[in-house]
Design a protein around this motif. Structure first.
Motif, PDB file in Angstrom:
ATOM      1  N   ALA A   1     -25.526  22.985 -58.941  1.00  0.00           N
ATOM      2  CA  ALA A   1     -24.604  23.218 -57.631  1.00  0.00           C
ATOM      3  C   ALA A   1     -24.984  22.134 -56.598  1.00  0.00           C
ATOM      4  O   ALA A   1     -23.884  21.173 -55.707  1.00  0.00           O
ATOM      5  CB  ALA A   1     -24.766  24.021 -56.845  1.00  0.00           C
ATOM      6  N   LYS A   2     -25.970  21.526 -56.293  1.00  0.00           N
ATOM      7  CA  LYS A   2     -26.907  20.319 -55.417  1.00  0.00           C
ATOM      8  C   LYS A   2     -25.602  19.199 -55.925  1.00  0.00           C
ATOM      9  O   LYS A   2     -24.713  18.282 -54.720  1.00  0.00           O
ATOM     10  CB  LYS A   2     -27.910  19.939 -55.763  1.00  0.00           C
TER      11      LYS A   2
ATOM     12  N   GLU B   1     -22.748  18.540 -57.493  1.00  0.00           N
ATOM     13  CA  GLU B   1     -21.455  19.351 -57.170  1.00  0.00           C
ATOM     14  C   GLU B   1     -20.626  18.371 -55.562  1.00  0.00           C
ATOM     15  O   GLU B   1     -20.076  18.406 -55.311  1.00  0.00           O
ATOM     16  CB  GLU B   1     -20.782  20.653 -57.944  1.00  0.00           C
ATOM     17  N   GLU B   2     -22.010  19.253 -54.568  1.00  0.00           N
ATOM     18  CA  GLU B   2     -22.119  19.796 -53.665  1.00  0.00           C
ATOM     19  C   GLU B   2     -21.812  17.905 -53.102  1.00  0.00           C
ATOM     20  O   GLU B   2     -21.066  17.327 -52.026  1.00  0.00           O
ATOM     21  CB  GLU B   2     -22.905  19.952 -52.768  1.00  0.00           C
ATOM     22  N   GLU B   3     -22.589  17.124 -53.350  1.00  0.00           N
ATOM     23  CA  GLU B   3     -23.305  15.655 -53.322  1.00  0.00           C
ATOM     24  C   GLU B   3     -21.402  14.854 -53.486  1.00  0.00           C
ATOM     25  O   GLU B   3     -21.165  13.644 -53.443  1.00  0.00           O
ATOM     26  CB  GLU B   3     -23.529  14.888 -53.899  1.00  0.00           C
TER      27      GLU B   3
ATOM     28  N   GLY C   1     -18.153  16.086 -54.472  1.00  0.00           N
ATOM     29  CA  GLY C   1     -17.120  16.613 -53.483  1.00  0.00           C
ATOM     30  C   GLY C   1     -16.446  17.636 -55.188  1.00  0.00           C
ATOM     31  O   GLY C   1     -15.102  17.528 -54.744  1.00  0.00           O
TER      32      GLY C   1
ATOM     33  N   THR D   1     -15.896  19.977 -58.687  1.00  0.00           N
ATOM     34  CA  THR D   1     -16.221  20.969 -59.370  1.00  0.00           C
ATOM     35  C   THR D   1     -16.626  20.500 -60.940  1.00  0.00           C
ATOM     36  O   THR D   1     -15.948  19.887 -61.492  1.00  0.00           O
ATOM     37  CB  THR D   1     -15.427  21.773 -59.499  1.00  0.00           C
TER      38      THR D   1
END
Length: 299
Positions: free
Chosen positions: A37-38, A40-42, A44, A46
């Protein structure tokens, strides 16, 4: 970017599940999920779709894994360089090879090399030829073996072998006693064919087209050793290189010359900014000696 998050991503791609990735990483499943999840957040984007307990890689994930593999290849290169600094001639040698030579031929040559260089570790990466070329261009290996043609720079290319392909025929086939086999002999025969990714595929296509013979493959494969196994299993007649023929002897398959002559054009790639150590030079000598026992040196 956190390398641990990339490691979690790579582990999930390789194993197919978060649970298996967590096991090989020695972490809990929730911890690996948080790392994904981290990441994917970094980024931007999926990277995985979650469907009823399944985790399915997206198109972006498949694109990212190629970049991640390059990162790991660079790390392996750094480890090899560190080994040189600390151990001198007893350090690591990192090579890459196309599967046709990497699966059977090179292990035998490395075994011969090891008798005199027992403290030297050899890292053998088996990749398709374009990837071997890419790693040589990026100076990530000591040397590589790949099939021509090449499209990158940053390395020198020395012809390793241009011996011709052979026809692999089941021993109980009506063509098994022929001195040589041509396209006309294969009209209507079940063929095990190389995929369009192989450099040799257009050469075989041209040979059959010139003879007016239509090829209807029963199966196509990227790996020549798989071609050999398909022929061994009785699926049809295929085309194999002389190294695969020499390293795989079976009373179920016979290797017969194919006409017209289609060369197995293989080259040795040497990165220009990565000079070979004495150990790497000795390994190359062992590889060439074994080649010379199988086919004549290229003219």
């Amino acid at each position: 970017m956190n390398l641990a998050n990339l490691s979690a991503f790579r582990a999930v791609l390789l194993t197919g599940t978060v649970t298996a990735a967590a096991e090989i990483m020695g972490r809990s499943q929730p911890a690996v999920s948080r790392m994904l999840a981290k990441l994917e957040e970094e980024l931007g984007v999926t990277l995985f779709e979650r469907r009823k307990g399944l985790i399915i890689p997206t198109r972006e994930a498949h694109l990212l894994i190629d970049e991640v593999e390059r990162v790991y290849a660079s790390l392996d290169s750094l480890k090899s360089f560190s080994g040189r600094l600390s151990q001198g001639e007893g350090g690591n040698i990192t090579i890459a090879s196309m599967p046709a030579l990497g699966i059977s031929f090179l292990p035998a040559a490395i075994g011969a090399f090891n008798t005199n260089w027992k403290t030297t570790k050899v890292v053998l990466n088996i990749q398709l030829s374009p990837k071997v070329e890419e790693w040589a261009s990026a100076q990530q290996i000591d040397f590589g073996i790949a099939e021509l043609p090449f499209f990158r720079s940053g390395f020198s290319a020395e012809i390793f072998s241009n011996a011709p392909y052979l026809c692999a025929v089941p021993c109980d086939h009506e063509l098994a006693n022929r001195q040589w086999i041509g396209p006309e002999d294969l009209r209507g025969q079940p063929i095990v064919y190389g995929t369009s990714f192989l450099p040799s595929r257009p050469l075989f296509d041209s040979a059959f087209q010139a003879a007016g013979v239509e090829v209807a493959p029963v199966v196509e494969t990227t790996y020549i050793l798989a071609t050999y196994e398909f022929v061994k299993a009785g699926l049809g007649i295929g085309f194999i290189d002389p190294f695969t023929a020499a390293m795989n002897q079976s009373d179920q398959v016979k290797a017969i010359p194919f006409r017209p002559r289609i060369p197995f054009n293989v080259a040795l790639l040497r990165p220009k900014t990565r000079p070979l150590t004495p150990a790497a030079e000795s390994l190359l000598e062992a590889i060439k000696e074994m080649r010379n026992r199988i086919v004549a040196p290229p003219s």
